[in-house]
Design an enzyme around this catalytic site. Structure first.
Site, PDB file in Angstrom:
ATOM      1  N   SER A  39      37.041 -25.890  25.301  1.00 13.75           N
ATOM      2  CA  SER A  39      36.531 -24.816  26.147  1.00 13.75           C
ATOM      3  C   SER A  39      36.312 -25.227  27.606  1.00 13.75           C
ATOM      4  O   SER A  39      36.897 -24.629  28.519  1.00 13.75           O
ATOM      5  CB  SER A  39      35.229 -24.285  25.538  1.00 13.75           C
ATOM      6  OG  SER A  39      34.602 -23.410  26.404  1.00 13.75           O
ATOM      7  N   ASP A 174      28.927 -36.063  24.571  1.00 12.33           N
ATOM      8  CA  ASP A 174      28.723 -36.330  23.147  1.00 12.33           C
ATOM      9  C   ASP A 174      27.655 -37.352  22.757  1.00 12.33           C
ATOM     10  O   ASP A 174      26.711 -37.041  22.063  1.00 12.33           O
ATOM     11  CB  ASP A 174      30.043 -36.786  22.527  1.00 12.33           C
ATOM     12  CG  ASP A 174      31.179 -35.806  22.805  1.00 12.33           C
ATOM     13  OD1 ASP A 174      30.968 -34.835  23.564  1.00 12.33           O
ATOM     14  OD2 ASP A 174      32.275 -36.007  22.264  1.00 12.33           O
ATOM     15  N   TYR A 369      31.907 -44.697  26.404  1.00 11.84           N
ATOM     16  CA  TYR A 369      31.885 -43.242  26.446  1.00 11.84           C
ATOM     17  C   TYR A 369      30.821 -42.712  27.413  1.00 11.84           C
ATOM     18  O   TYR A 369      30.816 -43.111  28.567  1.00 11.84           O
ATOM     19  CB  TYR A 369      31.736 -42.701  25.020  1.00 11.84           C
ATOM     20  CG  TYR A 369      32.642 -41.502  24.793  1.00 11.84           C
ATOM     21  CD1 TYR A 369      33.914 -41.482  25.332  1.00 11.84           C
ATOM     22  CD2 TYR A 369      32.219 -40.402  24.069  1.00 11.84           C
ATOM     23  CE1 TYR A 369      34.731 -40.387  25.144  1.00 11.84           C
ATOM     24  CE2 TYR A 369      33.035 -39.304  23.875  1.00 11.84           C
ATOM     25  CZ  TYR A 369      34.284 -39.302  24.422  1.00 11.84           C
ATOM     26  OH  TYR A 369      35.089 -38.215  24.241  1.00 11.84           O
ATOM     27  N   TRP A 370      29.901 -41.858  26.966  1.00  9.80           N
ATOM     28  CA  TRP A 370      28.985 -41.233  27.925  1.00  9.80           C
ATOM     29  C   TRP A 370      27.766 -42.109  28.215  1.00  9.80           C
ATOM     30  O   TRP A 370      26.706 -41.610  28.560  1.00  9.80           O
ATOM     31  CB  TRP A 370      28.577 -39.846  27.409  1.00  9.80           C
ATOM     32  CG  TRP A 370      29.720 -38.868  27.442  1.00  9.80           C
ATOM     33  CD1 TRP A 370      30.609 -38.599  26.451  1.00  9.80           C
ATOM     34  CD2 TRP A 370      30.110 -38.022  28.542  1.00  9.80           C
ATOM     35  NE1 TRP A 370      31.526 -37.644  26.846  1.00  9.80           N
ATOM     36  CE2 TRP A 370      31.236 -37.272  28.129  1.00  9.80           C
ATOM     37  CE3 TRP A 370      29.623 -37.831  29.844  1.00  9.80           C
ATOM     38  CZ2 TRP A 370      31.873 -36.341  28.947  1.00  9.80           C
ATOM     39  CZ3 TRP A 370      30.254 -36.897  30.657  1.00  9.80           C
ATOM     40  CH2 TRP A 370      31.362 -36.166  30.214  1.00  9.80           C
ATOM     41  N   GLU A 413      40.558 -40.557  30.950  1.00  7.11           N
ATOM     42  CA  GLU A 413      39.457 -39.691  30.548  1.00  7.11           C
ATOM     43  C   GLU A 413      38.188 -40.084  31.321  1.00  7.11           C
ATOM     44  O   GLU A 413      37.439 -39.238  31.783  1.00  7.11           O
ATOM     45  CB  GLU A 413      39.255 -39.868  29.040  1.00  7.11           C
ATOM     46  CG  GLU A 413      38.269 -38.919  28.430  1.00  7.11           C
ATOM     47  CD  GLU A 413      38.128 -39.157  26.921  1.00  7.11           C
ATOM     48  OE1 GLU A 413      38.719 -40.130  26.396  1.00  7.11           O
ATOM     49  OE2 GLU A 413      37.410 -38.379  26.283  1.00  7.11           O
ATOM     50  N   GLN A 428      44.714 -37.463  30.756  1.00  9.24           N
ATOM     51  CA  GLN A 428      43.730 -36.441  30.369  1.00  9.24           C
ATOM     52  C   GLN A 428      43.882 -35.277  31.343  1.00  9.24           C
ATOM     53  O   GLN A 428      43.786 -35.440  32.564  1.00  9.24           O
ATOM     54  CB  GLN A 428      42.334 -37.073  30.448  1.00  9.24           C
ATOM     55  CG  GLN A 428      41.200 -36.150  30.086  1.00  9.24           C
ATOM     56  CD  GLN A 428      40.842 -36.199  28.594  1.00  9.24           C
ATOM     57  OE1 GLN A 428      41.353 -37.044  27.843  1.00  9.24           O
ATOM     58  NE2 GLN A 428      39.979 -35.300  28.173  1.00  9.24           N
TER      59      GLN A 428
END
Ligand code: 2M8
Length: 442
Positions: A39, A174, A369-370, A413, A428
């Protein structure tokens, strides 16, 4: 030595990347790791594609909007025909369990941050007057209005304007340390159906760069909880063991509601809906301001299961800068913190871009990652908001630094904040598209 493409080559390479991710029906989020439509990725994708082909940008947003649930929710994933991602449509079972979910295309059962009005704004600005853009305004605007209405109706459980998420994936960030506290209270049951992760095989250093198996067990368990109540929006909020007021999502909602109201006013949408959007924006802006911690100088999320503020310091704490609402002194102080040595001004950074977690924080993980890396798309959001707020020098500086970071043309990414090394997925789409937007609006 890192390759460094010039702007013309970089733009060509971004366009080539998007062409490669285009499966005919949709531009997927990434070629291998994410072979479907996400989305908020799609909102950013349509922003960049607008500079190449406005009609195609319109089509991307229309494809996403066509998968809107009958109750107004915009699902976080719209699945393409191919597989290649877990959890896929069977594991979600959304269409089987909830009559509001479309049968085709298949979708997931949760949502993602509401940035779509920002995309509509960019498309209208780039392609005003074109038939496709007029159609998108006429038919897409009411759908976006219904999406915002769904969020207000179902995701503001305490009627404060602070919007709640029921899964870390709904935040788009995430495994951010923001969610460590709330996830600690999520206990996967022994009836969690077995599963095989696909992401681990698709990232070069998955153990360091992707969420852990323990985290995945919790992600999957929350889906089981939602399946048990057949994705009924209110029951999910009542029963999910993860329910957090997300200050970043709330700020984006406030900002996007204001943008959608402007677009509605310009295109002759019903006045009462425009007024309602402005009211929602006001309330959520106030909720973001109320989440400001005067001692730490950042805004906080709130665990709605325990009622406690979550003091974890991450990039999301700067949410008030996106939507406004703070008193002048607090806002200036926050801008100084963002530019200062804990964040964009940290002396060891490869480029002066705020990472997801400060390198000075004990929880900082440069590759994970985050939990530390830099996400160009997040920087784009701040830059876009800064421009809108009249902080043009800040926006220009951020853009220049981001273009330096991504000049290797890998469109990763995310990036290692200290070395600039590309991490996670390559090619990405949303990285390529924010680069295109930066190059075209410089
Ligand atoms: C990441 O999230 C997905 C789950 O939705 C995943 O890790 O499998 C996040 O970075 C999210 O923000 C993003 O929309 C998605 C696709 O790029 O990947």
């Amino acid at each position: 030595m890192r390759p460094r493409l010039g702007s013309v080559q970089l733009a060509a390479s971004a366009a080539w990347t998007l062409g490669g991710n285009d499966n005919g029906a949709m531009i997927t989020a990434a070629p291998r790791l994410y072979p479907h439509m996400w989305s908020w990725d799609t909102a950013f994708i349509s922003i960049g594609v607008a500079h190449l082909d406005v009609d195609r940008a319109v089509r991307e947003l229309e494809t996403l909007l066509a998968a809107q649930w009958r109750n107004g929710m915009l699902p976080h994933i719209v699945f393409s025909e191919g597989g290649g991602y877990f959890p896929g449509p069977q594991r979600w079972g959304a269409a089987e369990l909830n009559p509001d979910a479309p049968d085709a295309p298949r979708t997931s059962g949760i949502c993602q941050p509401p940035v779509h009005a920002i995309a509509l704004r960019r498309i209208v600005d780039v392609g005003a007057g074109r038939d496709s853009v007029e159609r998108l305004l006429r038919e897409g605007w009411p759908r976006l209005y219904r999406w915002h209405e769904w969020l207000v109706r179902h995701r503001d459980p305490h009627a404060t304007g602070m919007l709640a998420i029921v899964h870390g994936w709904e935040s788009g960030m995430d495994n951010s340390p923001r969610w460590d506290g709330p996830y600690a209270a999520v206990t996967p049951g022994s009836d969690l159906p077995p599963y095989v992760r696909l992401d681990r095989g698709l990232v070069a250093h998955a153990a360091a760069e992707r969420p852990s198996d323990r985290e995945y067990d919790r992600y999957l368990w929350l889906i089981e909880e939602m399946r048990k109540v057949r994705y009924d929006a209110d029951q999910v909020v009542r029963t999910s063991s993860f329910l957090v007021g997300d200050v970043f999502v709330t700020a984006l909602f406030a900002l996007a509601s204001e943008v959608l109201a402007d677009l509605g006013e310009e295109s002759g949408q019903p006045t009462w809906q425009v007024r309602q959007l402005r009211g929602w924006a006001r309330r959520s802006r106030a909720a973001v301001a109320a989440a400001h911690d005067p001692v730490a100088g950042l805004a906080r999320d709130k665990d709605l299961r325990t009622g406690s503020w979550l003091p974890t310091r991450t990039i999301a704490g700067f949410a008030p800068l996106l939507c406004g609402g703070l008193e002048d002194a607090a806002e200036s102080a926050m801008r100084a913190v963002l530019a200062g040595p804990d964040w964009a001004g940290h002396p060891d950074l490869f480029a002066a871009i705020p990472p997801t977690v400060s390198p000075n924080d004990p929880g900082f993980r440069a590759r994970e990652y985050w939990r530390g890396p830099v996400w160009p798309v997040i920087a784009w959001l701040f830059g876009w908001a800064f421009e809108r707020r009249g902080w043009l020098d800040d926006a220009a500086a951020l853009r220049a630094e981001c273009l330096r970071l991504v000049a290797d043309g890998t469109f990763a990414e995310y990036y290692h904040p200290l070395t600039g090394e590309p991490l996670g997925s390559r090619q990405q789409s949303w990285t390529a598209t924010v680069v295109l937007d930066w190059l075209h609006t410089a």
